[in-house]
Scaffold this motif. Structure first.
Motif, short mmCIF file in Angstrom:
data_model
loop_
_atom_site.label_atom_id
_atom_site.label_comp_id
_atom_site.label_asym_id
_atom_site.label_seq_id
_atom_site.Cartn_x
_atom_site.Cartn_y
_atom_site.Cartn_z
N SER A 48 0.82 -1.22 0.00
CA SER A 48 0.00 0.00 0.00
C SER A 48 0.85 1.26 0.00
O SER A 48 0.53 2.25 -0.67
CB SER A 48 -0.92 0.00 1.22
OG SER A 48 -1.82 -1.09 1.19
N PHE A 49 1.94 1.23 0.77
CA PHE A 49 2.82 2.40 0.85
C PHE A 49 3.94 2.25 -0.18
O PHE A 49 5.04 1.82 0.14
CB PHE A 49 3.41 2.54 2.25
CG PHE A 49 2.39 2.85 3.32
CD1 PHE A 49 1.73 4.06 3.35
CD2 PHE A 49 2.10 1.90 4.29
CE1 PHE A 49 0.79 4.34 4.33
CE2 PHE A 49 1.15 2.17 5.28
CZ PHE A 49 0.50 3.39 5.29
N GLU A 50 3.67 2.63 -1.40
CA GLU A 50 4.67 2.52 -2.46
C GLU A 50 5.55 3.76 -2.46
O GLU A 50 5.58 4.55 -3.42
CB GLU A 50 3.98 2.34 -3.81
CG GLU A 50 3.15 1.06 -3.90
CD GLU A 50 2.49 0.92 -5.26
OE1 GLU A 50 2.79 1.72 -6.17
OE2 GLU A 50 1.68 0.00 -5.41
N ILE A 51 6.28 3.94 -1.37
CA ILE A 51 7.00 5.21 -1.22
C ILE A 51 8.14 5.34 -2.22
O ILE A 51 8.50 6.46 -2.60
CB ILE A 51 7.51 5.41 0.22
CG1 ILE A 51 8.54 4.37 0.61
CG2 ILE A 51 6.36 5.39 1.21
CD1 ILE A 51 9.18 4.66 1.96
N LEU A 67 5.85 12.96 0.76
CA LEU A 67 5.29 11.80 1.46
C LEU A 67 3.98 12.09 2.20
O LEU A 67 3.11 11.22 2.28
CB LEU A 67 6.31 11.25 2.46
CG LEU A 67 7.54 10.56 1.89
CD1 LEU A 67 8.39 10.00 3.02
CD2 LEU A 67 7.17 9.45 0.92
N THR A 68 3.84 13.27 2.75
CA THR A 68 2.69 13.55 3.62
C THR A 68 1.34 13.27 2.98
O THR A 68 0.46 12.69 3.64
CB THR A 68 2.76 15.01 4.12
OG1 THR A 68 3.97 15.18 4.89
CG2 THR A 68 1.57 15.34 5.00
N PRO A 69 1.10 13.61 1.72
CA PRO A 69 -0.22 13.30 1.13
C PRO A 69 -0.52 11.80 1.08
O PRO A 69 -1.68 11.41 0.96
CB PRO A 69 -0.11 13.90 -0.28
CG PRO A 69 0.95 14.94 -0.18
CD PRO A 69 1.94 14.40 0.80
N HIS A 70 0.51 10.96 1.21
CA HIS A 70 0.32 9.52 1.05
C HIS A 70 0.40 8.76 2.37
O HIS A 70 -0.20 7.69 2.49
CB HIS A 70 1.37 8.96 0.09
CG HIS A 70 1.35 9.60 -1.26
ND1 HIS A 70 0.47 9.21 -2.26
CD2 HIS A 70 2.08 10.63 -1.77
CE1 HIS A 70 0.67 9.95 -3.33
NE2 HIS A 70 1.64 10.83 -3.07
N VAL A 71 1.12 9.28 3.36
CA VAL A 71 1.29 8.54 4.62
C VAL A 71 0.74 9.32 5.82
O VAL A 71 0.92 8.89 6.97
CB VAL A 71 2.78 8.18 4.86
CG1 VAL A 71 3.32 7.36 3.71
CG2 VAL A 71 3.64 9.43 5.10
N ASP A 124 8.67 9.48 -8.64
CA ASP A 124 7.81 10.36 -9.45
C ASP A 124 8.07 11.83 -9.14
O ASP A 124 7.84 12.71 -10.00
CB ASP A 124 6.34 10.04 -9.18
CG ASP A 124 5.92 8.69 -9.78
OD1 ASP A 124 6.69 8.14 -10.60
OD2 ASP A 124 4.83 8.20 -9.41
N ILE A 183 6.53 6.76 -5.27
CA ILE A 183 6.12 8.13 -4.97
C ILE A 183 7.31 9.08 -5.01
O ILE A 183 7.25 10.18 -5.57
CB ILE A 183 5.42 8.18 -3.60
CG1 ILE A 183 4.11 7.40 -3.64
CG2 ILE A 183 5.18 9.62 -3.16
CD1 ILE A 183 3.51 7.13 -2.28
#
Length: 284
Positions: A178-181, A207-211, A187, A184
């Motif tokens: 789920s966390f494909e950092i 990172l903040t918008p995703h985690v 990109d 991310i």
């Protein structure tokens, strides 16, 4: 493992029933050695089922933890923190961020009677080898997984979704997916480099918008006293939603000790590439 199982089993029954004492252990060992392998396998299954029931029964009344930390580590940074060049290894199939652990915070009661066997993770072994490898030459991958279960998974087992080694590791693998950092970051143009350095605010903006906003970027210091990025610790609630509103969230209690520290906001850090041949000195 066999002796450990018997010892823990003796404690387990004496603790619950108050009838068995560990002084009978030599007799139990002698009797079990006479049993055929099928009987031994049955005992193992019964033992695990008994511990599972105890974990759930205790958990209904005393599951104290509300927050859990999912921790991802970057192998290129982790190995850079080890000054002994024989300690670190990065398996050939490992090319991205790996799992360090899934750690409930402030878990006061753990099912210490519940050991983990290779059969518990046999179906997940290929995935775990890629996404949750041991990076230390002194510890096999199964030893690493077994340690994470006994220290953290068994503490999470009072919650039904975590109440077996298989479930605990399945959840961890799903979170890793789920966390494909890495994607991310790529990109956004944040890629491993021996020359370029990054600032905390730069990475946070990506990172903040995703985690969520309850996470920590951690660094280590390498042999040249450089700040090197190696870990991200993501705060979650018990239902695995991002963030945790518990008053003790983020205090760190119940987390795995690590060589890392919060990356200094004012000091740019390196995001070293993975070097399978020279893991501790990827840029030397």
């Amino acid at each position: 493992m066999f002796v450990s199982l018997l010892t823990d089993g003796c404690w387990f029954h004496s603790h619950l029933l108050g009838k068995m004492r560990c002084s009978v252990l030599p007799l139990v060992v002698a009797l079990l050695l006479l049993l055929p392998p099928v009987a031994m396998e049955t005992q193992e299954n019964d033992f695990k089922d008994g511990c599972q029931g105890a974990a759930l029964q205790d958990g209904e009344h005393d599951c104290t933890w509300s927050c859990i930390i999912f921790t991802l580590q970057w192998p290129g940074g982790f190995c850079a923190s080890l000054f002994n060049e024989t300690l670190c290894r990065i398996p050939d199939g490992v090319t991205g961020w790996t799992i360090h652990g899934l750690w409930p915070q402030h878990a006061q009661r753990c099912c210490s009677c519940w050991p983990m066997f290779h059969s518990d993770v046999q179906e997940l072994e290929d995935e775990l080898a890629e996404y949750w490898p041991s990076l230390l030459t002194t510890r096999s991958r199964f030893q690493f997984w077994k340690q994470e279960w006994s220290k953290h998974g068994a503490c999470a087992a009072c919650v039904e979704g975590f109440n077996s080694p298989q479930k605990y590791f399945q959840i961890s693998l799903k979170l890793r997916q789920s966390f494909e950092i890495q994607r991310i970051l790529e990109d956004a143009g944040i890629t491993p480099s021996c020359e370029r350095r990054y600032k905390v605010a730069e990475v946070q903006s990506v990172l903040t918008p995703h985690v969520g906003d309850q996470y920590e970027i951690q660094c280590v210091v390498d042999h040249r006293d450089r700040q090197v990025w190696f870990q991200v610790k993501i705060q979650m609630s018990r239902d695995l939603t991002l963030g945790c509103s518990h008053p003790d969230a983020g205090s760190g209690t119940g987390s795995e000790p690590s060589p890392g520290h919060p990356c200094p906001p004012e000091v740019p850090f390196f995001y070293f590439p993975i070097n399978h041949q020279q893991p501790e000195r990827p840029c030397d």
